[in-house]
Design an enzyme around this catalytic site. Structure first.
Site, PDB file in Angstrom:
ATOM      1  N   HIS A 142       5.451  17.235 -13.536  1.00 25.43           N
ATOM      2  CA  HIS A 142       4.515  16.294 -14.184  1.00 25.43           C
ATOM      3  C   HIS A 142       4.438  16.677 -15.662  1.00 25.43           C
ATOM      4  CE1 HIS A 142       0.527  13.917 -14.153  1.00 25.43           C
ATOM      5  NE2 HIS A 142       0.820  14.207 -15.412  1.00 25.43           N
TER       6      HIS A 142
ATOM      7  N   HIS B 293       4.216  15.105 -19.859  1.00 26.46           N
ATOM      8  CA  HIS B 293       4.119  14.045 -20.869  1.00 26.46           C
ATOM      9  C   HIS B 293       4.934  14.463 -22.084  1.00 26.46           C
ATOM     10  CE1 HIS B 293       0.743  11.981 -18.843  1.00 26.46           C
ATOM     11  NE2 HIS B 293       0.459  13.199 -18.431  1.00 26.46           N
TER      12      HIS B 293
ATOM     13  N   ASN C 154       3.309   6.920 -19.299  1.00 25.99           N
ATOM     14  CA  ASN C 154       2.153   6.309 -19.971  1.00 25.99           C
ATOM     15  C   ASN C 154       2.325   6.260 -21.487  1.00 25.99           C
ATOM     16  OD1 ASN C 154       1.797   9.127 -20.112  1.00 25.99           O
ATOM     17  ND2 ASN C 154      -0.431   8.975 -20.224  1.00 25.99           N
TER      18      ASN C 154
ATOM     19  N   LYS D  30       4.529   5.875 -10.694  1.00 24.32           N
ATOM     20  CA  LYS D  30       3.243   6.502 -10.990  1.00 24.32           C
ATOM     21  C   LYS D  30       2.106   5.505 -10.852  1.00 24.32           C
ATOM     22  CE  LYS D  30       0.249   9.350 -12.777  1.00 24.32           C
ATOM     23  NZ  LYS D  30       0.160  10.664 -13.370  1.00 24.32           N
TER      24      LYS D  30
ATOM     25  N   HIS E 199      -2.412   9.524  -9.864  1.00 23.96           N
ATOM     26  CA  HIS E 199      -3.536  10.101 -10.618  1.00 23.96           C
ATOM     27  C   HIS E 199      -4.772   9.844  -9.767  1.00 23.96           C
ATOM     28  CE1 HIS E 199      -5.695  11.343 -14.375  1.00 23.96           C
ATOM     29  NE2 HIS E 199      -6.661  10.846 -13.628  1.00 23.96           N
TER      30      HIS E 199
ATOM     31  N   HIS F 174      -1.890  16.870 -10.278  1.00 25.68           N
ATOM     32  CA  HIS F 174      -2.896  17.723 -10.921  1.00 25.68           C
ATOM     33  C   HIS F 174      -4.183  17.793 -10.111  1.00 25.68           C
ATOM     34  CE1 HIS F 174      -3.950  13.763 -12.404  1.00 25.68           C
ATOM     35  NE2 HIS F 174      -3.050  13.759 -13.347  1.00 25.68           N
TER      36      HIS F 174
ATOM     37  N   LEU G 274      -7.913  15.539 -18.155  1.00 29.29           N
ATOM     38  CA  LEU G 274      -8.294  14.790 -16.951  1.00 29.29           C
ATOM     39  C   LEU G 274      -7.264  15.020 -15.857  1.00 29.29           C
ATOM     40  CD1 LEU G 274      -9.517  11.540 -18.664  1.00 29.29           C
ATOM     41  CD2 LEU G 274     -10.922  13.251 -17.484  1.00 29.29           C
TER      42      LEU G 274
ATOM     43  N   ASP H 188       1.479  18.959 -16.401  1.00 28.62           N
ATOM     44  CA  ASP H 188       0.672  17.939 -17.066  1.00 28.62           C
ATOM     45  C   ASP H 188       0.495  18.290 -18.542  1.00 28.62           C
ATOM     46  OD1 ASP H 188      -0.755  15.618 -17.401  1.00 28.62           O
ATOM     47  OD2 ASP H 188      -2.621  16.400 -16.574  1.00 28.62           O
TER      48      ASP H 188
ATOM     49  N   ALA I 152      -7.927  13.462 -24.088  1.00 31.01           N
ATOM     50  CA  ALA I 152      -7.769  14.337 -22.913  1.00 31.01           C
ATOM     51  C   ALA I 152      -6.341  14.850 -22.827  1.00 31.01           C
ATOM     52  CB  ALA I 152      -8.107  13.556 -21.651  1.00 31.01           C
TER      53      ALA I 152
END
Ligand code: NCD
Ligand code: ZN
Length: 345
Positions: A14, A16, A42, A100, A137, A175, A220, A248, A264
């Protein structure tokens, strides 16, 4: 006392990376230590079609430093308009490895997420048929549910009903932050697994809130109380197959973290493995680190284990980098607030 540890190359289930200048700045910090990563979709606008995922993957590969063999595993952002045939095609050509699910409004850039779960039933059925995992999520977004309860309520109101109506769907609860989630995963069949982040293994909400508010610990799902953290440490370190690393790591420019309304996300990628070695050593479980970071995730996703290895060495406390400079400005690197002694050599 162990001072050297060699394990198969880890993967991050996971991550980003963002896009453009930010992606170019942060990518080398994941590619240096990790062989593969599940790349979150995202972006603004989100990655919703197979063609968009293929183009995003090409941009990541083009930004890789010379000689790094990092493999981005792409995902699609599930919307109420997602086309089941597009998902099937992208999965069959191995452009994507997961889809996702963000409940609309749950977190950073999640406005296009799902409000009405009946609208995505056809896509979920196709995914169950072809064995494509759904990454979730797991937080409800209802204004009347307290932020600290949103994961537990999600399991009951959303996740369990989805899993009952779509038997066989492979799901990764991402997460996880509570013993409710840990218990739910342990009690479910083998088609349910969970990722755990570095910050949720190291910190609880006191670390974020006592003596002043620390924006770089705000992510988050939000950090929970200490008992939850202890449960997560047990889940990660006890040799279970069903829990694996998803950092994450979520970079934001420092000015967006140190702001009146702080974004976040914790940027952990550069020091994730040093942090985890510390956690596993403190739990007396260094021998289980390889399962958590290098084996369980690949097994769940049906991918081969790496044959390459990395070595961690223990020594004097590390000098931690404060920032990573990117074309989008400096990004503050996660500081766990305790000395770290392990480094990847
Ligand atoms: C993530 C981000 O910044 O994209 N933030 C976070 O706090 N984890 C989004 C997410 O994974 O929720
Ligand atoms: Zn995330």
């Amino acid at each position: 006392m162990t001072t050297r540890l060699t394990i198969r190359t880890p993967d991050d289930w996971h991550l980003h990376l963002r896009d453009g200048a930010m992606m170019e700045g942060v990518l080398p910090h994941s590619a240096r230590h990790f062989g593969r990563a599940i790349i979150m979709p995202n972006l603004v606008p989100p990655v919703v079609t197979g063609d968009q995922a293929a183009a995003y993957r090409d941009r990541i590969l083009a930004a890789l430093p010379e000689g790094e063999s990092f493999e981005p595993l792409m995902t699609l952002y599930l919307t109420e308009a997602t086309n089941a045939e597009d998902v099937r095609r992208a999965a069959e050509s191995e452009i994507i490895r997961a889809v996702k699910l963000y409940p609309a409004g749950a977190t950073t850039n999640s406005d296009s997420g799902v409000r009405d779960f009946d609208k995505v039933r056809g896509v979920l059925e196709t995914m169950a048929e072809i064995g494509l995992p759904l990454c979730v999520h797991g937080e409800v977004t209802d204004a009347d549910i307290d932020i600290f309860d949103r994961e537990a309520v999600f399991i009951e109101r959303v996740l369990d009903p989805i899993r009952r109506t779509t038997p066989g769907l492979r799901v990764v609860m991402e997460h996880i932050t509570t013993y409710h989630a840990e218990q739910y995963v342990r009690s479910a069949e083998e088609n349910l697994a969970a990722t755990i982040t570095v910050q949720h293994l190291m910190l609880d909400r006191n670390d974020m809130l006592v003596g002043g508010m620390r924006p770089h610990y705000y992510c988050l799902p939000i950090l929970k109380r200490r008992e939850h953290r202890e449960t997560l440490v047990r889940a990660a370190t006890d040799g279970s197959d069903r829990f694996f690393l998803g950092t994450d790591s979520a970079p934001h420019p420092t000015h967006k973290k140190e702001a009146e309304c702080c974004a976040a996300g914790c940027f952990t990628a550069p020091i994730a493995l040093s942090c985890l070695a510390e956690v596993f050593e403190a739990a007396g479980a260094l021998d289980k680190l390889e399962k958590f970071v290098s084996q369980n995730g690949a097994a769940f996703y049906g991918l081969p284990q790496h044959t390459s290895e990395i070595t961690l060495e223990k020594g004097a406390p590390l000098e931690l980098p404060n920032f990573v400079e990117t074309g989008s400005g400096p990004v503050t690197v996660f500081d766990p607030g305790q000395p770290l002694h392990w480094r990847v050599v």
